[in-house]
Design an enzyme around this catalytic site. Structure first.
Site, PDB file in Angstrom:
ATOM      1  N   GLY A 354       0.274  -0.491  -0.178  1.00  0.00           N
ATOM      2  CA  GLY A 354      -0.026  -0.352  -0.164  1.00  0.00           C
ATOM      3  C   GLY A 354       0.928   0.372  -0.551  1.00  0.00           C
ATOM      4  O   GLY A 354       1.771   0.676   1.386  1.00  0.00           O
ATOM      5  N   THR A 355       1.450   2.138  -1.293  1.00  0.00           N
ATOM      6  CA  THR A 355       2.159   3.637  -1.621  1.00  0.00           C
ATOM      7  C   THR A 355       1.057   5.039  -0.676  1.00  0.00           C
ATOM      8  O   THR A 355       0.339   5.003  -0.861  1.00  0.00           O
ATOM      9  CB  THR A 355       2.167   3.183  -2.594  1.00  0.00           C
ATOM     10  N   VAL A 356       2.275   6.324  -1.314  1.00  0.00           N
ATOM     11  CA  VAL A 356       1.354   7.174  -0.943  1.00  0.00           C
ATOM     12  C   VAL A 356       2.328   8.317  -1.657  1.00  0.00           C
ATOM     13  O   VAL A 356       2.921   7.675  -2.596  1.00  0.00           O
ATOM     14  CB  VAL A 356       1.731   7.917   0.333  1.00  0.00           C
ATOM     15  N   MET A 436      -2.400   5.761  -6.487  1.00  0.00           N
ATOM     16  CA  MET A 436      -1.183   4.843  -5.787  1.00  0.00           C
ATOM     17  C   MET A 436      -1.984   3.729  -5.578  1.00  0.00           C
ATOM     18  O   MET A 436      -3.044   3.244  -5.823  1.00  0.00           O
ATOM     19  CB  MET A 436      -0.642   4.974  -4.520  1.00  0.00           C
TER      20      MET A 436
END
Length: 535
Positions: A354, A355-356, A436
């Site tokens: 899970g 990325t921002v 994302m």
């Protein structure tokens, strides 16, 4: 692109945010405000992006951290620059060693999938080349939130609770105890509205700020990482950290209906989004909410992914170069395969030869598209003792097949899912965008770009619109909000349709565009705790 009158009445019912002097869009309001404060102090869009990125490691640790990777597209003084801050595999690791140890594939957790963390190097490189303020100032708000604490927001709390529950089930070995000490100090995830803090995280951020990132690659923190790795049979060493440097790269693009869509070149998967757009440009679309539109989007994405998963690796090791994969000839070949029925994806034969996520913009015309991630939420499940650093597990994307282009090798970068996007027209910046979410990212890029370019939706409406997600073969997930009649029509075309129970897998995006009069217009993701901070 007429954004004034277009609205998509689906999820958030938010309006586009307009501003003149500066704008920051990201998934956490506290981080967005931190970036805006930097702009008000005289920093530029680059300084703001660093402040937001560092802050997100504290206020959204479920998706990113100091121990992760980062990429950036930077528009400054009329030119677009690319930064690849993804880390390499340790020099001491190899396919043979892992197979001898009994591994048949790359694991998700523990030391094996840990590659060199690149995110802190991105902050330092951006600051040195384009920033106006020192890291000691741009990282200050992140340090304060780590030291003094902040209240947990709703989506963050949900993701944190899910991660703790999963890790309690799966991570039983002693090496994972430090993760629980930092992120579940009460034996549970912090609840929504509860204050969470990490003094160790604050100490590490302060060290990074004062040494311009050197401490994590060639200093005391590097020694701590080396010691922790040796203690539990890891391969990462301080020599791997010392040898690492981020790369300034030339962005790649395709022209889509008069707009240039830009991505970071491989080892990132931005190429997949560009290949799909290149195929889709050959069709004419009259409306977004039509079965034929969704069908062609899905088919183009499947074909692009089939090629991407076979060919994408580090640029100098690719068997087929980017220019051939994006050529008109190859796009026509792939387009010709799309008919009325859903196909199982397969790679093609390109011409031989899970990325921002966060977006920032300032009054001077500078804009940044920035993305960083620990992968799969918190990453490897490892926290370096005394530092608060959650190490990522990006090496999970390697294969143990020595004949595959993405086969594990010492010092190699894996196929990377995180991708920032940027849009220009006639040599002028339109703005940064990103969605994302692992392998959803190129799918999200294609959908929001078509929403804006083909269907004239404004940035907020482009993000609000319900999404589809190709899973594998002919399987496609639809988000709640896609009309039932479209789902039935897609099923009639041979797609295996499933309805998603929530929106977690459909990505989280941000968009900022600059209008011809210099006004900034921004949209933020309704699927998370997102915010646009404007000045």
């Amino acid at each position: 692109m007429n954004i004034e009158s277009q609205y998509y009445p689906y999820r958030s019912q938010r309006n586009v945010v307009y501003a003149k002097k500066g704008m920051v869009a990201t998934s956490q309001p506290l981080a967005a405000q931190a970036g805006l404060d930097i702009l008000k102090k005289g920093g530029n869009a680059v300084d703001a992006s660093i402040a937001v990125a560092a802050c997100l490691t504290v206020v959204e640790p479920t998706s990113n951290g100091i121990g992760g990777d980062a990429f950036a597209l930077v528009w400054i003084k009329g030119e677009l620059h690319g930064l690849n801050a993804s880390g390499t595999a340790p020099q001491g690791i190899s396919i043979d060693k892992l197979k001898e140890a009994g591994y048949k594939e790359m694991p998700k957790y523990g030391w094996i999938p840990v590659t060199v963390p690149g995110a802190p190097s991105a902050w330092a490189a951006l600051s040195e080349r384009f920033g106006k303020l020192p890291l000691t100032e741009t990282l200050q708000r992140a340090i304060e939130y780590a030291e003094n604490g902040y209240p947990i927001s709703p989506t963050l709390g949900k993701s944190w609770r899910a991660a703790v529950n999963q890790y309690q089930e799966e991570l039983k070995e002693e090496c994972f105890k430090h993760w629980f000490e930092v992120f579940a100090p009460e034996g549970r995830a912090p609840q929504v509205g509860e204050i969470w803090r990490s003094a160790e995280h604050a100490k590490t951020l302060r060290s990074i700020a004062e040494t311009k990132g050197e401490s994590i690659y060639r200093g005391e923190i590097a020694d701590r990482i080396d010691q922790f790795s040796r203690e539990y049979g890891g391969y990462l060493r301080k020599e791997d950290l010392a040898a690492y440097k981020p790369e300034w790269v030339t962005p790649i693009s395709v022209n889509y209906r008069g707009y240039d869509v830009w991505e970071i070149p491989p080892n990132g998967q931005g190429l997949v989004a560009l290949m799909a757009l290149k195929i889709l440009e050959g069709f004419e679309f009259t409306a977004r909410d039509q079965a034929d539109t969704l069908h062609k989007q899905i088919e183009a994405m499947k074909l692009a992914f089939a090629d991407g998963l076979q060919e994408i690796t580090e640029m100098d090791q690719m068997r087929v170069n980017v220019e051939r994969l994006l050529s008109e000839e190859y796009a026509r070949q792939r387009m010709a395969l799309i008919g009325e029925r859903a196909l199982a994806p397969f790679p093609g034969q390109p011409p031989k030869g899970g990325t921002v996520y966060l977006a920032t913009a300032d009054e001077e015309g500078n804009m940044v598209s920035f993305i960083q991630s620990n992968y799969m939420g918190f990453g490897s499940g490892l926290v370096v003792p005394g530092t608060g650093i959650a190490l990522h597990n990006r090496g999970h994307n390697f294969t143990l097949d020595p004949t595959h282009v993405n086969g594990l090798a010492p010092g190699k970068k894996p196929y990377h899912t995180i991708i920032p996007g940027f849009l220009t027209k006639d040599g002028k910046a339109v703005g940064p965008f990103g969605v994302m979410g692992a392998f959803m990212q190129p799918q999200g890029h294609v959908q929001v770009m078509m929403n804006m370019i083909d269907f004239q939706l404004n940035p907020q409406a482009a993000l609000d619109a319900p999404r589809w997600r190709w899973i594998k073969d002919k399987k496609v997930e639809l988000e709640i909000g896609v009309p039932d009649h479209l789902a039935l029509s897609l099923a009639d075309k041979g797609h295996q349709i499933e309805w998603a129970l929530g929106s977690e897998g459909f990505g989280r995006g941000q968009i900022i565009i600059r209008l011809e009069n210099g006004v900034l217009a921004g949209g933020t993701e309704p699927r998370t705790d997102g915010a646009v901070a404007a000045w």
